[in-house]
Design a protein around this motif. Structure first.
Motif, mmCIF file in Angstrom:
data_model
loop_
_atom_site.group_PDB
_atom_site.id
_atom_site.type_symbol
_atom_site.label_atom_id
_atom_site.label_comp_id
_atom_site.label_asym_id
_atom_site.label_seq_id
_atom_site.Cartn_x
_atom_site.Cartn_y
_atom_site.Cartn_z
ATOM 1 N N GLY A 11 19.617 -50.772 -4.244
ATOM 2 C CA GLY A 11 18.476 -49.980 -3.772
ATOM 3 C C GLY A 11 17.712 -49.352 -4.929
ATOM 4 O O GLY A 11 18.155 -49.398 -6.086
ATOM 5 N N ALA A 13 17.048 -46.219 -6.022
ATOM 6 C CA ALA A 13 17.684 -45.195 -6.853
ATOM 7 C C ALA A 13 18.827 -45.815 -7.664
ATOM 8 O O ALA A 13 18.967 -45.533 -8.851
ATOM 9 N N THR A 101 13.809 -52.155 4.080
ATOM 10 C CA THR A 101 14.733 -51.695 5.123
ATOM 11 C C THR A 101 14.139 -50.500 5.872
ATOM 12 O O THR A 101 14.814 -49.871 6.662
ATOM 13 N N SER A 102 12.875 -50.204 5.615
ATOM 14 C CA SER A 102 12.135 -49.141 6.323
ATOM 15 C C SER A 102 12.862 -47.809 6.307
ATOM 16 O O SER A 102 12.799 -47.046 7.270
ATOM 17 N N GLY A 103 13.596 -47.537 5.256
ATOM 18 C CA GLY A 103 14.268 -46.241 5.130
ATOM 19 C C GLY A 103 15.313 -46.000 6.200
ATOM 20 O O GLY A 103 15.591 -44.851 6.549
ATOM 21 N N GLY A 145 18.233 -43.446 1.183
ATOM 22 C CA GLY A 145 17.400 -44.628 1.442
ATOM 23 C C GLY A 145 18.077 -45.594 2.400
ATOM 24 O O GLY A 145 19.298 -45.604 2.536
ATOM 25 N N GLY A 146 17.278 -46.431 3.059
ATOM 26 C CA GLY A 146 17.843 -47.408 3.992
ATOM 27 C C GLY A 146 18.719 -48.419 3.284
ATOM 28 O O GLY A 146 19.813 -48.774 3.745
ATOM 29 N N GLU A 187 16.591 -39.550 6.210
ATOM 30 C CA GLU A 187 17.517 -39.416 5.066
ATOM 31 C C GLU A 187 18.844 -38.732 5.402
ATOM 32 O O GLU A 187 19.903 -39.257 5.080
#
Ligand SMILES: Nc1nc2c(ncn2[C@@H]2O[C@H](COP(=O)(O)OP(=O)(O)OP(=O)(O)O)[C@@H](O)[C@H]2O)c(=O)[nH]1
Length: 203
Positions: A11, A13, A101-103, A145-146, A187
């Motif tokens: 991801g 981050a 992944t749209s969060g 995150g997603g 989140e």
């Protein structure tokens, strides 16, 4: 035998954290952005070659990080592909797709292209087979995150299956109350769902 470790960055981050970390590791080991040992002086007994704990050496003399980067959304990995350290990482260790992944934890856990996950597992297996004394695996990702929460948890389960006897270290970035992204209200939920999954595989 030198102990080795493999690193997985998942991801946005996780990938950014990995990118900065490998920059520091390279600096510490006198490895340039092209993977070459800058100070190699065979006549100096104190001029030790780079440690093979983090990097492996190719026949060409180039040092390669024992790491893979995974993100279904290509933007963060494209930063590496177009950055100063683009030659340090072989293209097969930078794994991205063309989806978001749209969060959302559920999308990251259930909806990511299986081909990307299988390729990442194969690549990690190859890195592990290249080690003579693999000690452990480090996984870095966000929990907000997603991708970080969902794919991070799924991939950790796959690693637990593939490397049952190896130590695993999780470098997880929790969502911050002070720095909350107003565009992603999921989140805190992502973090709870992901932490629950990690709880199931922690030993
Ligand atoms: N420390 C740090 N945290 C970051 C960074 N980028 C994003 N985050 C945090 O990570 C969380 C969002 O997760 P990301 O990693 O951006 O998203 P993702 O895992 O790629 O998943 P998507 O939702 O699909 O984008 C938020 O809590 C951000 O504050 C970074 O470069 N450094």
């Amino acid at each position: 035998m030198t102990p080795e470790s493999c690193h997985i960055h998942i991801g946005q981050a996780g990938v950014r954290l990995g990118h900065s970390t490998w920059e520091l590791y390279s600096l510490e080991q006198n490895i340039g952005s092209d993977g070459r040992n800058n100070d190699a002086n065979p006549d100096d007994p104190w001029d030790l070659p780079p440690s093979t704990t983090l990097f492996y050496e190719r026949e060409t003399g180039k040092y390669v990080p024992r790491s893979i980067f995974i993100d279904p959304d290509p933007s963060s990995i494209d930063e590496i592909r177009n950055g100063t350290f683009k030659s340090l990482f072989p293209p097969e260790q930078l794994l991205s797709g063309n989806e978001s992944t749209s969060g959302n934890f559920a999308h990251g856990y259930h909806g990511v292209d299986k081909q990307l996950i299988n390729t990442a597992r194969d690549q990690l297996r190859r890195l592990a087979e290249n080690c003579s004394n693999l000690q452990g695996l480090f996984v870095s990702h966000s929990l907000g995150g997603g991708t970080g929460s969902g794919l991070g948890a799924l991939f950790a389960e796959k690693i637990a299956e593939d490397f049952p006897k190896k130590s695993k270290f999780q470098l997880a970035i929790y969502p911050s109350l002070q720095d909350q992204d107003p565009a992603n209200t999921f989140e805190p939920y992502n973090a709870v769902l992901s932490t629950h999954r990690f709880g199931n595989i922690a030993k």
